[in-house]
Design an enzyme around this catalytic site. Structure first.
Site, short mmCIF file in Angstrom:
data_model
loop_
_atom_site.label_atom_id
_atom_site.label_comp_id
_atom_site.label_asym_id
_atom_site.label_seq_id
_atom_site.Cartn_x
_atom_site.Cartn_y
_atom_site.Cartn_z
N ASN A 1 -10.34 -2.55 2.66
CA ASN A 1 -10.07 -2.55 1.23
C ASN A 1 -11.36 -2.26 0.48
OD1 ASN A 1 -7.34 -3.14 1.26
ND2 ASN A 1 -7.60 -5.33 0.89
N TYR B 1 1.04 -4.24 11.73
CA TYR B 1 1.04 -2.82 11.33
C TYR B 1 1.91 -1.98 12.27
CZ TYR B 1 -2.61 -3.94 7.98
OH TYR B 1 -3.31 -4.48 6.94
N HIS C 1 0.83 -1.22 0.00
CA HIS C 1 0.00 0.00 0.00
C HIS C 1 0.86 1.26 0.00
CE1 HIS C 1 -4.00 -1.95 0.89
NE2 HIS C 1 -3.20 -2.88 1.35
C1 HEM Z 1 -2.21 -11.01 7.71
C2 HEM Z 1 -2.60 -10.23 6.73
C3 HEM Z 1 -2.06 -8.85 6.53
C4 HEM Z 1 -0.86 -8.34 6.90
C5 HEM Z 1 0.27 -9.03 7.64
C6 HEM Z 1 -0.83 -6.96 6.45
C7 HEM Z 1 0.23 -6.10 6.61
C8 HEM Z 1 0.27 -4.79 6.21
C9 HEM Z 1 1.39 -3.91 6.37
C10 HEM Z 1 2.71 -4.31 6.99
C11 HEM Z 1 1.04 -2.70 5.88
C12 HEM Z 1 1.89 -1.45 5.84
C13 HEM Z 1 1.49 -0.56 6.99
C14 HEM Z 1 2.34 0.67 7.12
O1 HEM Z 1 3.49 0.68 6.67
O2 HEM Z 1 1.85 1.66 7.71
C15 HEM Z 1 -0.31 -2.81 5.42
C16 HEM Z 1 -1.04 -1.78 4.90
C17 HEM Z 1 -2.36 -1.87 4.62
N1 HEM Z 1 -3.15 -3.01 4.67
FE1 HEM Z 1 -2.61 -4.80 5.26
N2 HEM Z 1 -2.01 -6.66 5.82
C18 HEM Z 1 -2.78 -7.80 5.85
C19 HEM Z 1 -4.05 -7.94 5.34
C20 HEM Z 1 -4.82 -6.89 4.96
C21 HEM Z 1 -6.23 -6.96 4.70
C22 HEM Z 1 -7.11 -8.20 4.84
C23 HEM Z 1 -6.63 -5.70 4.38
C24 HEM Z 1 -8.01 -5.25 4.06
C25 HEM Z 1 -8.95 -5.36 4.95
C26 HEM Z 1 -5.48 -4.83 4.43
C27 HEM Z 1 -5.51 -3.48 4.21
C28 HEM Z 1 -4.42 -2.65 4.31
C29 HEM Z 1 -4.46 -1.23 4.03
C30 HEM Z 1 -5.68 -0.43 3.59
C31 HEM Z 1 -3.17 -0.76 4.22
C32 HEM Z 1 -2.69 0.68 3.99
C33 HEM Z 1 -2.93 1.52 5.23
C34 HEM Z 1 -2.50 2.94 4.94
O3 HEM Z 1 -3.14 3.58 4.10
O4 HEM Z 1 -1.51 3.40 5.53
N3 HEM Z 1 -4.41 -5.58 4.78
N4 HEM Z 1 -0.76 -4.10 5.61
#
Ligand code: HEM
Length: 492
Positions: free
Chosen positions: A138, A348, A65
């Site tokens: 999402n 996160y 992202h």
């Molecule tokens: C075990 C599953 C998941 C892991 C380990 C994971 C991990 C991560 C990580 C490490 C980031 C970066 C955060 C940052 O640097 O601030 C991220 C961002 C993000 N993830 Fe996940 N994610 C997972 C599943 C999901 C799912 C299911 C969704 C949707 C519901 C999702 C939606 C997002 C969104 C929207 C961001 C961006 C947040 C922002 O705008 O700063 N992720 N995720």
């Protein structure tokens, strides 16, 4: 003079240039040299500081992202759900809470085009009176996998090839050929909704199952859904090429320009709830993130509206430094045992301690807007001015006490230690139903995208056969059509 009055933010009031430590700079054009041509003297402190600052302007981009746009506004409750939750910000219709929202693409880098076929992030930070609530969702209501153990491998397969640095279908189809639970998510990604027209015209979903708890301690599983008031619009493949070719930041621009013009994007928030006492009545596991909850038996209930009416002032402070975490909830909203959500609760904040530093929650965009207090202190870039002698707990000298106890889910957790898959996998029913809900033209576009992906010369006969078998189990005619076009005999 009050030395604390002049914080970094008020430094901009200076009518002349200065160094970071406030000394006047009389020449911001030329470096200090020996003679007119040089060499440059190391004692030119201003030059060294200026270049050193510049050299460090970039921070690590998000591991996923990375590409995103944000905006601010408010959330307003329109319907009373206080029988379901004691969350203060949901206490009554009319209550408004300030929010910041970040939309994103998932796979490619910070500067990548916004027209790629990719899920979109829809993350909302509610600055409530009882702390922040981050709903990190999402645009699709389901996810590829249901166990966080697989997330790094999944992301590696979707990211560019580590050798060529190109996203390649054979790697994606190879990885997911081991994961039929991904079919439902692919029924969104390879559908028309796989490329939203922009951020204003897409839905959002919390995806994972959370728990709402009311004052009496009664818990309900909940899923959150955002619906845009201006409707859902997508780009077909050819349109995306045109739009992306003309402007690779078209969605960021659309969001910024709409708000600037007073055309404020708005979404309605709906929830679906399940009483945990009835969860076994379904033919799927309601905590399985690869499933939607059918709206005919679990109807959408309106809750409120989200309005984005203010552009951010600074992209770095309010987008790059913005940090969301599904673990950040408020009393009245809790997690569920959804395995994927459980991993997200850890991941996160962990990445943010790396990406932004241990005090990332002190950054203005991330800090709560309500009073807060604890003894977690110091560390790199701590910029809170604390004046206190008691920094331990408990203490008879410190009046700060525990907050009032708030309810958490009453369910008793038992079981032996295991590493296993869930019982009711039911991987094929919902993707099949979704495909059959498309009109014939949409089905045809869906098949064409699968045909193109499976035609990658590096996709082996075995992998093609597996995918045809998966899609046949979801919908016989879909599998048959793919098999015919790819000239592969279905294996079932
Ligand atoms: C075990 C599953 C998941 C892991 C380990 C994971 C991990 C991560 C990580 C490490 C980031 C970066 C955060 C940052 O640097 O601030 C991220 C961002 C993000 N993830 Fe996940 N994610 C997972 C599943 C999901 C799912 C299911 C969704 C949707 C519901 C999702 C939606 C997002 C969104 C929207 C961001 C961006 C947040 C922002 O705008 O700063 N992720 N995720």
């Amino acid at each position: 003079m009050d030395p604390y009055k002049y914080r970094p933010s008020s430094a901009f009031n200076s009518p002349f240039w200065s160094t970071n430590s406030g000394a006047p700079v009389w020449n911001n054009n030329s470096s200090l040299t020996v003679g007119t041509r040089g060499p440059i003297m190391l004692e030119d402190y201003h030059l060294v500081e200026k270049i050193a600052n510049f050299d460090r302007e970039r921070i690590p981009e998000r591991v996923v992202h990375a590409r995103g746009a944000s905006a601010k506004g408010f959330f307003e409750v329109t319907h009373d759900i206080s029988h379901l939750t004691c969350a203060d910000f949901l206490r009554a219709p009319g209550v408004q809470t300030p929010v910041i929202v970040r939309f994103s693409t998932v796979i490619h880098e910070r500067g990548s085009p916004e027209t790629l076929r990719d899920p979109r992030g829809f993350a909302v930070k509610f600055y409530t009176r009882e702390g922040n609530f981050d709903l990190v969702g999402n645009n699709f209501p389901v996810f590829f996998i249901r166990d966080g153990m697989k997330f790094p491998d999944m992301v590696h397969s979707l990211k560019p090839n580590p050798k060529s640095h190109i996203q390649e279908n054979w790697r994606i189809l190879d990885f997911f050929s081991h994961h039929p639970e991904s079919l439902h998510m692919f029924s969104f990604l390879f559908d028309d909704v796989g490329i939203p027209q922009d951020y204003r015209h897409m839905e959002g979903s919390g995806v994972n199952t959370y728990t709402l708890i009311n004052k009496t301690g009664k818990a309900h599983y909940v899923k959150f859904h955002w619906k845009p008031t201006c409707g859902v619009k997508c780009l077909l493949d050819d349109e995306a090429v045109m739009v992306g070719g003309a402007n690779h930041s078209h969605a960021t621009k659309d969001l910024y320009d709409s708000i600037q013009a007073g055309n404020y994007p708005e979404w309605k928030l709906f929830i679906q709830t399940i009483d945990p006492d009835h969860e076994d009545k379904l033919d799927f596991d309601p905590l399985d993130v690869t499933k939607t909850w059918p709206e005919d038996i679990i109807p959408l209930q309106p809750v409120g509206r989200l309005v984005l009416n203010k552009n951010i002032d600074n992209f770095f402070a309010e987008n790059e430094q913005l940090a969301f975490c599904p673990g950040v909830v408020v009393p009245g909203i809790y997690y569920s045992d959804d395995k994927l959500l459980q991993t997200r609760i850890f991941s996160y904040s962990d990445t943010q301690r790396h990406r932004l530093g241990p005090n990332y929650l002190m950054l203005p965009a991330n800090a709560p807007k309500c009073a807060h207090h604890n003894n977690h202190h110091d560390g790199f870039m701590n910029f809170l001015h604390r004046d206190e002698e008691v920094n331990y707990f408990p203490s008879r000298y410190d009046p700060v006490r525990h907050a009032e106890r708030f309810p958490i889910p009453p369910r008793i957790c038992t079981g032996k230690r295991e590493k296993c898959v869930i019982e009711k996998e039911n991987n094929f029913k919902q993707p099949g139903e979704r495909y059959r809900s498309f009109d014939p033209d949409r089905q045809e576009r869906f098949i064409k995208r699968w045909f193109d992906a499976l035609s990658d010369p590096r996709v082996t006969h075995e992998i093609r056969s597996i995918w045809i078998s998966y899609w046949s189990q979801a919908d016989k005619s879909l599998g048959q059509k793919l098999a015919t076009r790819l000239n592969v005999k279905p294996s079932m």
